[in-house]
Design a protein around this motif. Structure first.
Motif, short mmCIF file in Angstrom:
data_model
loop_
_atom_site.label_atom_id
_atom_site.label_comp_id
_atom_site.label_asym_id
_atom_site.label_seq_id
_atom_site.Cartn_x
_atom_site.Cartn_y
_atom_site.Cartn_z
N HIS A 98 -18.12 -3.27 -24.22
CA HIS A 98 -19.25 -3.99 -23.61
C HIS A 98 -18.87 -5.44 -23.37
CE1 HIS A 98 -20.61 -6.28 -27.26
NE2 HIS A 98 -19.99 -5.31 -27.87
N TYR A 99 -19.41 -5.99 -22.30
CA TYR A 99 -19.21 -7.41 -22.03
C TYR A 99 -19.91 -8.25 -23.10
CZ TYR A 99 -17.62 -5.93 -17.38
OH TYR A 99 -16.95 -5.34 -16.34
N GLY A 102 -18.12 -9.71 -29.27
CA GLY A 102 -17.63 -10.70 -30.22
C GLY A 102 -16.21 -10.43 -30.67
N GLY A 103 -15.86 -9.15 -30.82
CA GLY A 103 -14.51 -8.81 -31.23
C GLY A 103 -13.48 -9.21 -30.19
N ILE A 104 -13.78 -8.96 -28.92
CA ILE A 104 -12.87 -9.33 -27.84
C ILE A 104 -12.72 -10.85 -27.78
CG2 ILE A 104 -12.49 -9.30 -25.35
CD1 ILE A 104 -12.10 -6.57 -26.57
N LYS A 105 -13.83 -11.56 -27.90
CA LYS A 105 -13.79 -13.02 -27.86
C LYS A 105 -12.97 -13.58 -29.02
CE LYS A 105 -18.12 -13.90 -25.38
NZ LYS A 105 -19.46 -14.55 -25.45
N THR A 106 -13.15 -13.00 -30.20
CA THR A 106 -12.39 -13.47 -31.37
C THR A 106 -10.90 -13.23 -31.17
OG1 THR A 106 -14.26 -13.08 -32.87
CG2 THR A 106 -12.07 -13.19 -33.86
N GLU A 130 0.39 -8.30 -23.04
CA GLU A 130 1.00 -7.37 -22.08
C GLU A 130 0.46 -7.58 -20.66
OE1 GLU A 130 0.09 -3.62 -23.84
OE2 GLU A 130 1.85 -3.65 -25.17
N HIS A 131 -0.76 -8.09 -20.56
CA HIS A 131 -1.38 -8.30 -19.24
C HIS A 131 -1.56 -9.80 -18.96
CE1 HIS A 131 -2.41 -4.03 -18.55
NE2 HIS A 131 -2.45 -3.98 -19.86
N ASP A 142 -14.41 -16.70 -18.68
CA ASP A 142 -15.34 -15.56 -18.75
C ASP A 142 -14.78 -14.35 -18.02
OD1 ASP A 142 -17.12 -17.00 -20.25
OD2 ASP A 142 -18.44 -17.50 -18.58
N GLU A 143 -14.18 -14.58 -16.87
CA GLU A 143 -13.57 -13.48 -16.12
C GLU A 143 -12.41 -12.86 -16.89
OE1 GLU A 143 -13.73 -14.10 -11.44
OE2 GLU A 143 -13.02 -15.92 -12.45
N ARG A 144 -11.64 -13.70 -17.54
CA ARG A 144 -10.50 -13.20 -18.32
C ARG A 144 -10.98 -12.36 -19.50
NH1 ARG A 144 -8.53 -18.28 -16.62
NH2 ARG A 144 -9.30 -19.40 -18.46
N ILE A 145 -12.02 -12.80 -20.17
CA ILE A 145 -12.56 -12.04 -21.31
C ILE A 145 -13.17 -10.73 -20.85
CG2 ILE A 145 -14.31 -12.04 -23.14
CD1 ILE A 145 -13.73 -15.01 -23.54
N ASP A 146 -13.87 -10.75 -19.73
CA ASP A 146 -14.43 -9.52 -19.17
C ASP A 146 -13.33 -8.52 -18.85
OD1 ASP A 146 -17.01 -10.46 -19.38
OD2 ASP A 146 -17.35 -10.66 -17.21
N ARG A 147 -12.27 -9.01 -18.22
CA ARG A 147 -11.16 -8.12 -17.87
C ARG A 147 -10.45 -7.60 -19.11
NH1 ARG A 147 -9.68 -3.91 -15.35
NH2 ARG A 147 -7.47 -3.80 -14.83
N LEU A 148 -10.30 -8.45 -20.13
CA LEU A 148 -9.70 -8.01 -21.39
C LEU A 148 -10.54 -6.91 -22.02
CD1 LEU A 148 -7.48 -8.31 -23.49
CD2 LEU A 148 -8.78 -10.20 -24.52
#
Length: 212
Positions: A98-99, A102-106, A130-131, A142-148
């Motif tokens: 999900h966008y 918190g885990g992705i942001k951390t 890798e990406h 924000d775009e980078r975190i969404d893509r991650l």
């Protein structure tokens, strides 16, 4: 925000409402489960999949953890997967991120080797490395975190296809269909990820016998 006593009171109100509509609701619910979906999602408290899909209890067999990770040595997850596939014979497996996770942001901002959480999220940092070039080309953080977030779901889908539990089922010809989702908490909608079946089959990630 609810407090503890609110939970107990509202449970009784919910029971009464259900019984008013169907006096046998809980009797029928308690007989057995035959959910069509195994849902593998994030532990985030804002992500109740039954609410997002307007589903009744009994629709989803659920496994959740921080940032919807899939590890081949996670016995909790493997037991859930095996039970869902072998005993419940679910028809679909959904891996969902999900966008605004918190885990992705951390993982993106401050993942180190100094805590259990950081160790758990380290595979997401590896995905980011890798990406690196793809993510760097995006205009905003924000775009980078969404893509991650999306890349993480695709990585977990690879892990699902590589597990012997799934590969053995595919070999039998009777297997669940596998899907990737992103829940967009900013608008409530579900985004279905496009899985590169042809490419992954050519690389051996997905068995050739699998049909979407």
């Amino acid at each position: 925000m609810q407090n503890y006593n609110d939970l107990l009171r509202e449970n009784l109100e919910w029971v009464e409402k259900k019984l008013d509509l169907d006096k046998d609701y809980f009797k029928n619910l308690s007989k057995s489960q035959k959910p069509p979906f195994l849902y593998i999602g994030c532990s985030d408290s804002r992500m109740p999949i039954d609410t997002f899909t307007q589903s009744e209890p009994g629709s989803f067999f659920i496994h959740r953890n921080i940032a919807n990770q899939i590890f081949s040595n996670d016995m909790n997850f493997l037991a859930t997967l095996e039970y869902a596939v072998e005993q419940l014979e679910v028809e679909h497996i959904i891996v969902s991120g999900h966008y605004e996770c918190g885990g992705i942001k951390t993982a993106h901002e401050k993942c180190t080797n100094s805590s259990i959480i950081s160790s758990w999220l380290m595979p997401i940092k590896k995905i980011e490395v890798e990406h690196k070039e793809e993510l760097k080309a995006l205009a905003t953080k924000d775009e980078r975190i969404d893509r991650l977030t999306e890349l993480n779901v695709l990585e977990q889908l690879k892990h699902i296809f590589e597990l012997s539990i799934i590969r053995n089922r595919i070999a039998t010809g009777k297997y669940p269909k596998i899907h990737g989702w992103i829940l967009d908490i900013r608008n409530g909608k579900i985004k279905e990820m496009e899985i590169p079946f042809k490419d992954w089959k050519s690389k051996g990630i997905i068995p050739k016998e699998y049909e979407a």
